[in-house]
Design a protein around this motif. Sequence first.
Motif, mmCIF file in Angstrom:
data_model
loop_
_atom_site.group_PDB
_atom_site.id
_atom_site.type_symbol
_atom_site.label_atom_id
_atom_site.label_comp_id
_atom_site.label_asym_id
_atom_site.label_seq_id
_atom_site.Cartn_x
_atom_site.Cartn_y
_atom_site.Cartn_z
ATOM 1 N N ARG A 27 0.839 -1.204 0.000
ATOM 2 C CA ARG A 27 0.000 0.000 0.000
ATOM 3 C C ARG A 27 0.867 1.245 0.000
ATOM 4 N NH1 ARG A 27 -3.494 -2.649 4.098
ATOM 5 N NH2 ARG A 27 -4.962 -3.900 2.877
ATOM 6 N N SER A 28 1.955 1.184 0.751
ATOM 7 C CA SER A 28 2.816 2.371 0.797
ATOM 8 C C SER A 28 3.483 2.596 -0.576
ATOM 9 C CB SER A 28 3.880 2.223 1.888
ATOM 10 O OG SER A 28 4.920 1.370 1.443
ATOM 11 N N LEU A 29 3.719 1.502 -1.286
ATOM 12 C CA LEU A 29 4.357 1.645 -2.601
ATOM 13 C C LEU A 29 3.460 2.362 -3.601
ATOM 14 C CD1 LEU A 29 6.095 -1.810 -3.266
ATOM 15 C CD2 LEU A 29 7.124 0.301 -2.465
ATOM 16 N N VAL A 30 2.140 2.172 -3.457
ATOM 17 C CA VAL A 30 1.228 2.767 -4.436
ATOM 18 C C VAL A 30 0.495 3.985 -3.876
ATOM 19 C CG1 VAL A 30 0.882 0.624 -5.704
ATOM 20 C CG2 VAL A 30 -0.631 1.180 -3.790
ATOM 21 N N ALA A 31 0.968 4.454 -2.707
ATOM 22 C CA ALA A 31 0.262 5.560 -2.051
ATOM 23 C C ALA A 31 0.194 6.802 -2.927
ATOM 24 C CB ALA A 31 0.929 5.870 -0.717
ATOM 25 N N SER A 32 1.183 6.958 -3.790
ATOM 26 C CA SER A 32 1.216 8.209 -4.567
ATOM 27 C C SER A 32 0.300 8.182 -5.779
ATOM 28 C CB SER A 32 2.650 8.532 -4.979
ATOM 29 O OG SER A 32 3.130 7.505 -5.811
ATOM 30 N N GLY A 33 -0.376 7.055 -6.052
ATOM 31 C CA GLY A 33 -1.419 7.088 -7.079
ATOM 32 C C GLY A 33 -1.133 6.305 -8.335
ATOM 33 N N GLY A 34 -1.780 6.752 -9.407
ATOM 34 C CA GLY A 34 -1.836 6.009 -10.669
ATOM 35 C C GLY A 34 -0.484 5.651 -11.259
ATOM 36 N N GLU A 35 0.418 6.630 -11.267
ATOM 37 C CA GLU A 35 1.734 6.384 -11.845
ATOM 38 C C GLU A 35 2.447 5.263 -11.085
ATOM 39 O OE1 GLU A 35 4.406 6.808 -14.689
ATOM 40 O OE2 GLU A 35 2.517 7.925 -14.572
ATOM 41 N N ALA A 36 2.322 5.311 -9.763
ATOM 42 C CA ALA A 36 2.966 4.298 -8.923
ATOM 43 C C ALA A 36 2.384 2.918 -9.212
ATOM 44 C CB ALA A 36 2.778 4.646 -7.452
ATOM 45 N N ARG A 37 1.076 2.858 -9.387
ATOM 46 C CA ARG A 37 0.440 1.564 -9.671
ATOM 47 C C ARG A 37 0.922 1.022 -11.012
ATOM 48 N NH1 ARG A 37 -4.292 4.370 -7.853
ATOM 49 N NH2 ARG A 37 -5.066 4.375 -9.989
ATOM 50 N N LEU A 58 -2.977 -8.863 -6.879
ATOM 51 C CA LEU A 58 -2.813 -7.430 -6.602
ATOM 52 C C LEU A 58 -4.137 -6.684 -6.760
ATOM 53 C CD1 LEU A 58 0.662 -6.568 -8.217
ATOM 54 C CD2 LEU A 58 0.122 -6.974 -5.802
ATOM 55 N N MET A 59 -4.944 -7.151 -7.717
ATOM 56 C CA MET A 59 -6.267 -6.538 -7.851
ATOM 57 C C MET A 59 -7.146 -6.948 -6.678
ATOM 58 S SD MET A 59 -7.490 -6.497 -11.824
ATOM 59 C CE MET A 59 -7.228 -8.207 -12.246
ATOM 60 N N GLN A 60 -7.049 -8.217 -6.295
ATOM 61 C CA GLN A 60 -7.859 -8.729 -5.201
ATOM 62 C C GLN A 60 -7.633 -7.913 -3.927
ATOM 63 O OE1 GLN A 60 -9.934 -11.429 -5.793
ATOM 64 N NE2 GLN A 60 -10.851 -10.920 -3.819
ATOM 65 N N TYR A 61 -6.360 -7.577 -3.681
ATOM 66 C CA TYR A 61 -6.036 -6.814 -2.472
ATOM 67 C C TYR A 61 -6.047 -5.308 -2.722
ATOM 68 C CZ TYR A 61 -5.025 -11.230 -0.243
ATOM 69 O OH TYR A 61 -5.148 -12.490 0.280
ATOM 70 N N GLN A 62 -6.568 -4.945 -3.874
ATOM 71 C CA GLN A 62 -6.753 -3.529 -4.232
ATOM 72 C C GLN A 62 -5.470 -2.713 -4.165
ATOM 73 O OE1 GLN A 62 -10.360 -3.022 -1.721
ATOM 74 N NE2 GLN A 62 -11.344 -2.582 -3.686
ATOM 75 N N ILE A 63 -4.362 -3.368 -4.525
ATOM 76 C CA ILE A 63 -3.109 -2.640 -4.671
ATOM 77 C C ILE A 63 -3.115 -1.926 -6.020
ATOM 78 C CG2 ILE A 63 -0.583 -2.863 -4.807
ATOM 79 C CD1 ILE A 63 -1.871 -3.467 -2.034
ATOM 80 N N VAL A 64 -3.590 -2.617 -7.043
ATOM 81 C CA VAL A 64 -3.781 -1.967 -8.333
ATOM 82 C C VAL A 64 -5.256 -2.054 -8.690
ATOM 83 C CG1 VAL A 64 -1.454 -2.498 -9.141
ATOM 84 C CG2 VAL A 64 -3.323 -4.079 -9.643
ATOM 85 N N VAL A 92 -4.614 -2.316 -14.882
ATOM 86 C CA VAL A 92 -4.247 -3.573 -15.535
ATOM 87 C C VAL A 92 -4.555 -3.507 -17.031
ATOM 88 C CG1 VAL A 92 -4.680 -6.062 -15.583
ATOM 89 C CG2 VAL A 92 -4.568 -4.855 -13.397
ATOM 90 N N VAL A 93 -5.671 -2.855 -17.362
ATOM 91 C CA VAL A 93 -6.023 -2.711 -18.777
ATOM 92 C C VAL A 93 -4.915 -1.943 -19.503
ATOM 93 C CG1 VAL A 93 -7.665 -1.666 -20.382
ATOM 94 C CG2 VAL A 93 -8.502 -2.876 -18.359
ATOM 95 N N SER A 94 -4.500 -0.826 -18.935
ATOM 96 C CA SER A 94 -3.435 -0.035 -19.578
ATOM 97 C C SER A 94 -2.163 -0.862 -19.703
ATOM 98 C CB SER A 94 -3.106 1.212 -18.756
ATOM 99 O OG SER A 94 -4.262 1.932 -18.518
ATOM 100 N N PHE A 95 -1.852 -1.578 -18.648
ATOM 101 C CA PHE A 95 -0.658 -2.413 -18.635
ATOM 102 C C PHE A 95 -0.733 -3.466 -19.753
ATOM 103 C CE2 PHE A 95 1.047 -6.504 -16.867
ATOM 104 C CZ PHE A 95 2.390 -6.208 -17.023
ATOM 105 N N ALA A 96 -1.898 -4.075 -19.901
ATOM 106 C CA ALA A 96 -2.067 -5.111 -20.925
ATOM 107 C C ALA A 96 -1.874 -4.530 -22.314
ATOM 108 C CB ALA A 96 -3.447 -5.741 -20.808
ATOM 109 N N PHE A 97 -2.473 -3.366 -22.554
ATOM 110 C CA PHE A 97 -2.358 -2.778 -23.896
ATOM 111 C C PHE A 97 -0.935 -2.346 -24.197
ATOM 112 C CE2 PHE A 97 -6.923 -2.778 -24.053
ATOM 113 C CZ PHE A 97 -7.197 -2.875 -25.419
ATOM 114 N N ALA A 98 -0.161 -2.081 -23.141
ATOM 115 C CA ALA A 98 1.211 -1.633 -23.373
ATOM 116 C C ALA A 98 2.161 -2.807 -23.607
ATOM 117 C CB ALA A 98 1.688 -0.815 -22.179
#
Lengths: 882, 219
Positions: free
Chosen positions: A643-653, A678-684, A689-695
């Motif tokens: 959670r602390s890793l993604v605290a800063s938002g979208g870019e971090a995720r 990670l989705m299950q625990y709402q980290i991302v 994930v959609v953006s990640f997949a398309f990239a």
Amino acid sequence: MSYNERPSYGGGGGYNRRGRGGNRHDYERRGGHGHRDDFSYAETLEQRIKSIVVKFSDEQPLDPGFTPPFERVANQLFDNANQVSAIAEGFRIAVSQLPFKAPYYAALLARLYAPRPKPETAEQNGDAPPEDPPRLGRLVLEDYWKGFQTWLDKLSWPELRLSIHFFAHAAKLNLISASSLLALLQSFAAVLEEPGVSYARGSNAAFCVGEGIIRAWSILHEEHLAAIETMITSIANFSDTAATEKYLVQPMIVLHVRNAAPASSNEILESLVSALRDLTTNGVPSYNPIRELLDSKVEDVQPFELPSFLVPPDVLDMDSLSDGAETVVGDKKDDLPAYLIRLFDNTMTPDPTTSTGYTIRTLISHVTNIFEVNRKEAARLLLELPKWLERGTFKSTKPDAAKVEESEQAGPQWLLENTLIETILSMAFYLPSSPHKLIYYISLISELCKLSPTTVGPAVGKSIRKLYTSLGDGLDVEVARRFTEWFATHMSNFGYAWVWKEWIPDIALPAAHPRRAFIRRAIELEIRMSYYDRIVKSLPEQFQAPEAEALPTEAPAITFEYEDPTNPHHDVAQTILGLLRDRTKAEQVITETETLRNQLQESGDARADSVVRAITLQALLNVGSRSFSHLLNAIERYLPVLRSLVASGGEARAEVLKAVGAFWARSGQMVAIVVDKLMQYQIVEPADVVSFAFASSETSHATQWELVRAALDKANGRTRIASRRLAAIRKEEEDARAKKMVAAMDVDASESAAPATDEPTADSEAVISAKKACEVLARDQRTALAKTLECFIQRLTDPAAPRAVLEPSSWDARESWGAPEWHTWQAWCWYRHFCRAYAPYLRAYAQSLSIVSFAALPPPESDAVSALLRRTWSIAVEGGEP
Amino acid sequence: MAHVVQPLDAPSGYKDSQHRLDRQRQLEHLSKSTTLYVGNLSFYTTEEQIYELFSRCTNPEEGGGIKRIIMGLDRNTKTPCGFCFVEYYTHAEALACMRYVSGTKLDERIVRCDLDLGYADGRQFGRGKSGGQVRDEHRQDYDAGRGGWGAQTQAEKRREREELYADVGPGTVPAVGGGDWKSADAANTSTKRARSPGDEDDEDGRANPRFRGDRDEED
């Protein structure tokens, strides 16, 4: 009973003892025991009677010349003539679950019309002979009808449909009047004329009408041809209303054709119309596979007049009218036309556009659907199908001696196994989704192979080759995906023995060609289910060569870039890894990572934040890399760190996901598993994930789509759970209130006071918080759907994407296509699948999504890409052409 | 309505002998269970292989999915001993496995699924006398995917051999097997879910468990 001594279910259990030898005679002998266990313990009289009816003629051998034991069974039933309702229930169970025996049950019913022997007592007493008691058959039929009405009230379509088959056969034996049967069919045909009838309701009614006409043709067509033609026209008109939707669900796609009549597949309702038209123009086909058993015809009784009725409206429609509460988005699946894929020609498997072919196909799909609860029984019954049909329908696979005789037999001599596999695969490939899980059809085909490997095996092999060949000729990507999954799973059940060498020449095709993509993906899935070395050994050398790009050069493993001592961040990574390995408390790990980040910043690293994020995540994955459980433990233990890793938002995720992709670059499966958790625990979030997949790389577009689908399903699943929870809380509170009110009324009754007026019901805290959860999740859901749409539009309107893939001339010259063309073509197909598969969800946000997404596109009149994007969307989501 | 065939998703007659609930309550729990017992696994099958096959039955669009997998371990060696629990988020997913996956192959062995009352700490360990599953205790056949001979048979063979070698005079060709029995046990404790052939070599050449023949018998 010991753990391992489970009862074997009649025909189903223990293929080991029976199947491997694989010859037909083996299970022929056992056929009669099919339902032995069903009603065996502590049987009541009622159960015994039902079971007599249900098992009727099961002992019949494969030879269709066998005469069913009418006398014996009829006498058994006469002995229990006072148990009419049990007998009728037996008929209802049998008719609705054993559709191949429909004419047999009509004939058995006819035997129950035999006059009953007069009671002996009456004669002995010398009384006047009583009036003829009603015939048992008539009583059973009247009771059957009551059950039919219950099915009608509940709109249990499969039972209604199969009952109509039964009625048609009964009418041919003079048990039911032809005119009342016609009236029944007309009642169903009336559904087709209802304004705004849904496709599901309409097509079900059409199947009832059409199949009734086919079955009862011989007694209806002379007197009622005009009425029949009217009904056929209704069905045809109804079928035409779905013409545009057909574009969405054709298994073979040609992007530039608006309304293609797809090659090598038939839409089912269209097939029914063709079959009916064939009957009206050409009359009864010379060969009828259905055994009619017409010598059971009853002459001396008044046929039963089926009472008239109206088909009640759909229950769902009633609900939506009365219920003001929020409906659960996506709870109602779309019903769309369905296609049968043809893999073999009409001499090998029956043509579904003829009445005989249509009848056999639907028989197979009924059995497949009904016996979904027991695939082993399903397989046995499917292979035994010929015994219920006329001789010569299917080619006999008996040993040579009988062959000479058989070949002189009349009949189309179709190949049973090919017909079964073709029909089952068609159901497995229905778009947007199959009626049951794909794995059911896969396991069913496995069972067929186990029961009769020598005959089913070749049919499976031929089907695989045929489907493989159609890859690159427009086979839909989702169909191709399921084909690949079937292939890999099937091979995993049969020792990975496939003749790969046939496909060696295709290594020369461009790497992005759908056949090469199939090979890569199939091998990847095989490795997932087995292990690298095992699969490599099953492949010819040519596929193992690195230039073939058929499989990775090494077994799937981690890529921990910081492991390398020369990596500038090696030391930092080792520190964090050490902390995690020592199971240091999460808070302490967070403090340590912050310290490390500050140190890096001080030493001038501008990206210190990102670096520490990537290192920490990869270290965590490293600790969890030993197994799925290790991963889960690591994630759960260090949730605060994540959670602390993604605290800063979208870019971090996004960076977190990128780190996952890098760490598991050599295992698509592990990427999918980690991302899911990670989705299950709402980290991302799903949209990340959609953006990640398309990239990620389009070379493995199946993996990309796997991620997109996982993301969307996660978002949708959560929303549905939350909505259901809200509905449940509401209902609970309402019930409690109602109870209270009743109690209050009881007290008040004596005082004759008016019942407590409906207090304005303010939402309880539970409802408020459940509502809040729903809103939040619905927002995430919308974001995920919007992100996917945005990514597709971006991908397909990308100036680098070859627009020519939409042009006929380019498609015809697709041998020269390279990666850009094939990848774009695949993206178009996935876009189509996204629209059709998620339409029920997209519809909830249709307006805002389409405004935002399509606004910036050039006008469709002047731009083919823009036009196809909008058209696909409108047909799937908005229900028509733009 | 009664179905004319027995559905495959009915729980078996298995009773968890160490469970406290009575049979009726157990059945009630089973009718909502989201957990499966999976048996007849190879000792070498990984959680990821299990995940791959069992994810075919998930309903993510209904909020489902694989929640966790608990590998069954030998009580003494803490290595996989041929069973596991797969826990889903929904009951329907567990039922789907009973219908579609139970009785099909995973890692080339026919696996058997059963609805389970739910994992409780301690249940991950084999309950056999020797640490593995009870069924491996008295097994008479040789099963390369499950550590070769059954535990009792192994002990017996070891005894026989020790007696045999006690009589062997100098100069006799040294047997391949003798020492291996002991080192095999040692190997068992050191490797965790190792892919390499860790168990004892066998005289008749079926040494590497990764190359086991077709084993179709579900016992």
